[in-house]
Design a protein around this motif. Structure first.
Motif, PDB file in Angstrom:
ATOM      1  N   GLY A 174       0.781  -1.204   0.125  1.00  0.00           N
ATOM      2  CA  GLY A 174       0.035   0.038  -0.070  1.00  0.00           C
ATOM      3  C   GLY A 174       0.816   1.262   0.021  1.00  0.00           C
ATOM      4  N   ARG A 175       1.729   1.360   0.801  1.00  0.00           N
ATOM      5  CA  ARG A 175       2.716   2.461   0.793  1.00  0.00           C
ATOM      6  C   ARG A 175       3.597   2.555  -0.400  1.00  0.00           C
ATOM      7  NH1 ARG A 175       4.772   1.615   5.920  1.00  0.00           N
ATOM      8  NH2 ARG A 175       6.199  -0.223   5.125  1.00  0.00           N
ATOM      9  N   TYR A 176       3.975   1.522  -1.122  1.00  0.00           N
ATOM     10  CA  TYR A 176       4.864   1.607  -2.204  1.00  0.00           C
ATOM     11  C   TYR A 176       3.919   1.776  -3.527  1.00  0.00           C
ATOM     12  CZ  TYR A 176       8.222  -0.122  -6.045  1.00  0.00           C
ATOM     13  OH  TYR A 176       9.009  -0.267  -6.969  1.00  0.00           O
ATOM     14  N   ALA A 177       2.745   1.187  -3.563  1.00  0.00           N
ATOM     15  CA  ALA A 177       1.894   1.539  -4.648  1.00  0.00           C
ATOM     16  C   ALA A 177       1.529   3.073  -4.653  1.00  0.00           C
ATOM     17  CB  ALA A 177       0.925   0.561  -4.643  1.00  0.00           C
ATOM     18  N   SER A 178       1.286   3.592  -3.719  1.00  0.00           N
ATOM     19  CA  SER A 178       0.876   5.030  -3.254  1.00  0.00           C
ATOM     20  C   SER A 178       1.726   6.153  -3.953  1.00  0.00           C
ATOM     21  CB  SER A 178       0.463   5.360  -2.006  1.00  0.00           C
ATOM     22  OG  SER A 178      -0.488   4.392  -1.434  1.00  0.00           O
ATOM     23  N   LYS A 179       3.063   5.489  -4.169  1.00  0.00           N
ATOM     24  CA  LYS A 179       4.039   6.389  -4.777  1.00  0.00           C
ATOM     25  C   LYS A 179       4.165   6.473  -6.482  1.00  0.00           C
ATOM     26  CE  LYS A 179       6.411   6.102  -0.507  1.00  0.00           C
ATOM     27  NZ  LYS A 179       7.577   5.873   0.307  1.00  0.00           N
ATOM     28  N   LEU A 180       3.394   5.376  -6.959  1.00  0.00           N
ATOM     29  CA  LEU A 180       3.262   5.162  -8.402  1.00  0.00           C
ATOM     30  C   LEU A 180       2.467   5.997  -8.997  1.00  0.00           C
ATOM     31  CD1 LEU A 180       3.723   1.146  -8.597  1.00  0.00           C
ATOM     32  CD2 LEU A 180       5.544   2.858  -8.729  1.00  0.00           C
ATOM     33  N   GLU A 181       2.576   6.305 -10.367  1.00  0.00           N
ATOM     34  CA  GLU A 181       1.625   6.968 -10.930  1.00  0.00           C
ATOM     35  C   GLU A 181       0.644   6.107 -11.681  1.00  0.00           C
ATOM     36  OE1 GLU A 181       2.852   9.835 -13.627  1.00  0.00           O
ATOM     37  OE2 GLU A 181       4.697  10.684 -12.670  1.00  0.00           O
ATOM     38  N   ALA A 182      -0.722   6.418 -11.615  1.00  0.00           N
ATOM     39  CA  ALA A 182      -1.735   5.533 -12.195  1.00  0.00           C
ATOM     40  C   ALA A 182      -3.185   6.416 -12.428  1.00  0.00           C
ATOM     41  CB  ALA A 182      -2.136   4.551 -11.291  1.00  0.00           C
ATOM     42  N   ASP A 183      -3.784   5.764 -13.427  1.00  0.00           N
ATOM     43  CA  ASP A 183      -5.056   6.244 -13.756  1.00  0.00           C
ATOM     44  C   ASP A 183      -6.015   5.467 -13.308  1.00  0.00           C
ATOM     45  OD1 ASP A 183      -4.128   8.350 -15.498  1.00  0.00           O
ATOM     46  OD2 ASP A 183      -3.770   7.036 -17.198  1.00  0.00           O
ATOM     47  N   VAL A 184      -5.690   4.221 -13.175  1.00  0.00           N
ATOM     48  CA  VAL A 184      -6.750   3.230 -12.481  1.00  0.00           C
ATOM     49  C   VAL A 184      -5.846   2.141 -11.533  1.00  0.00           C
ATOM     50  CG1 VAL A 184      -8.454   1.110 -13.068  1.00  0.00           C
ATOM     51  CG2 VAL A 184      -8.240   3.262 -14.381  1.00  0.00           C
ATOM     52  N   VAL A 185      -6.406   1.802 -10.600  1.00  0.00           N
ATOM     53  CA  VAL A 185      -5.770   0.816  -9.540  1.00  0.00           C
ATOM     54  C   VAL A 185      -6.608  -0.224  -9.827  1.00  0.00           C
ATOM     55  CG1 VAL A 185      -5.278   0.297  -7.353  1.00  0.00           C
ATOM     56  CG2 VAL A 185      -4.901   2.467  -7.964  1.00  0.00           C
ATOM     57  N   PHE A 186      -6.002  -1.613 -10.503  1.00  0.00           N
ATOM     58  CA  PHE A 186      -6.741  -2.714 -10.403  1.00  0.00           C
ATOM     59  C   PHE A 186      -6.111  -3.839  -9.246  1.00  0.00           C
ATOM     60  CE2 PHE A 186      -7.659  -6.924 -12.028  1.00  0.00           C
ATOM     61  CZ  PHE A 186      -8.699  -6.907 -12.640  1.00  0.00           C
ATOM     62  N   ALA A 187      -6.786  -4.390  -8.452  1.00  0.00           N
ATOM     63  CA  ALA A 187      -6.644  -5.203  -7.659  1.00  0.00           C
ATOM     64  C   ALA A 187      -7.086  -6.430  -7.667  1.00  0.00           C
ATOM     65  CB  ALA A 187      -6.700  -4.628  -5.940  1.00  0.00           C
ATOM     66  N   THR A 188      -6.565  -7.453  -7.792  1.00  0.00           N
ATOM     67  CA  THR A 188      -6.981  -8.774  -8.051  1.00  0.00           C
ATOM     68  C   THR A 188      -6.709  -9.891  -7.012  1.00  0.00           C
ATOM     69  OG1 THR A 188      -7.219 -10.526  -9.702  1.00  0.00           O
ATOM     70  CG2 THR A 188      -5.096  -9.545  -9.604  1.00  0.00           C
ATOM     71  N   SER A 189      -7.480 -10.264  -6.320  1.00  0.00           N
ATOM     72  CA  SER A 189      -7.254 -11.259  -5.017  1.00  0.00           C
ATOM     73  C   SER A 189      -7.205 -12.570  -5.552  1.00  0.00           C
ATOM     74  CB  SER A 189      -8.334 -11.142  -4.017  1.00  0.00           C
ATOM     75  OG  SER A 189      -9.371 -11.807  -4.477  1.00  0.00           O
ATOM     76  N   THR A 190      -6.453 -13.511  -5.029  1.00  0.00           N
ATOM     77  CA  THR A 190      -6.225 -13.754  -3.592  1.00  0.00           C
ATOM     78  C   THR A 190      -4.799 -13.515  -3.283  1.00  0.00           C
ATOM     79  OG1 THR A 190      -5.698 -16.222  -2.867  1.00  0.00           O
ATOM     80  CG2 THR A 190      -6.573 -15.912  -5.031  1.00  0.00           C
ATOM     81  N   PRO A 191      -5.061 -13.284  -1.944  1.00  0.00           N
ATOM     82  CA  PRO A 191      -5.938 -13.121  -0.878  1.00  0.00           C
ATOM     83  C   PRO A 191      -6.909 -11.964  -0.666  1.00  0.00           C
ATOM     84  CG  PRO A 191      -3.844 -12.365   0.218  1.00  0.00           C
ATOM     85  CD  PRO A 191      -3.577 -12.765  -1.438  1.00  0.00           C
ATOM     86  N   LEU A 192      -7.897 -12.169  -0.165  1.00  0.00           N
ATOM     87  CA  LEU A 192      -8.716 -10.895  -0.023  1.00  0.00           C
ATOM     88  C   LEU A 192      -8.064  -9.684   0.522  1.00  0.00           C
ATOM     89  CD1 LEU A 192     -12.035 -12.714   1.022  1.00  0.00           C
ATOM     90  CD2 LEU A 192     -11.523 -11.575  -1.013  1.00  0.00           C
TER      91      LEU A 192
END
Length: 140
Positions: free
Chosen positions: A75-93
């Motif tokens: 979460g901390r790392y991805a928050s520093k990337l640039e993105a138009d859309v965040v796509f999260a795919t589980s597993t795990p939830l």
């Protein structure tokens, strides 16, 4: 890596359509510095790896700790990337946690794909053994 085929195929199709794709994921290969992210490009996909000790043979609590560790750091790392859309795919939830954090920090919409049959799969694998955890799992 095992379990990554679906994510790889989806990312590859987006790259072929002209999108810049970053995948934030874990690596269970702990031969590198076990607390350091490393980045590589695979078929046009920028993959950000965090080594996290994990195995299906781990007990429930240890697995939960591994998921939590990854969720917090990703979460901390991805928050520093640039993105138009965040796509999260589980597993795990718990993968929703870094997705939500990045989505809010980047002011980008988030798509959450649930691929885990919860709690059927953990029960079948013997991870949720007691009736109490099975009932709790069914309520989530």
């Amino acid at each position: 890596m095992a379990g990554g085929t679906r994510s790889y195929e989806m990312a590859l199709r987006l790259v072929r359509k002209g999108h810049e794709v970053h995948v934030v994921t874990s690596s269970t290969d702990l031969t590198s510095d076990s607390d350091k992210w490393f980045v590589e490009t695979i078929d046009g996909i920028t993959v950000h790896w965090l080594p996290v000790a994990y195995s299906n043979s781990m007990g429930f609590v240890r697995r939960l700790l591994a998921f939590s560790e990854f969720a917090r750091k990703a979460g901390r790392y991805a928050s520093k990337l640039e993105a138009d859309v965040v796509f999260a795919t589980s597993t795990p939830l718990t993968i929703a946690i870094p997705g939500i954090k990045a989505s809010k920090a980047l002011n980008a919409p988030m798509v959450f794909e649930v691929r885990d049959l919860w709690p059927d799969i953990p029960i079948a694998l013997g991870v949720l053994k007691s009736p109490i955890t099975q009932v709790f799992g069914a309520g989530t």
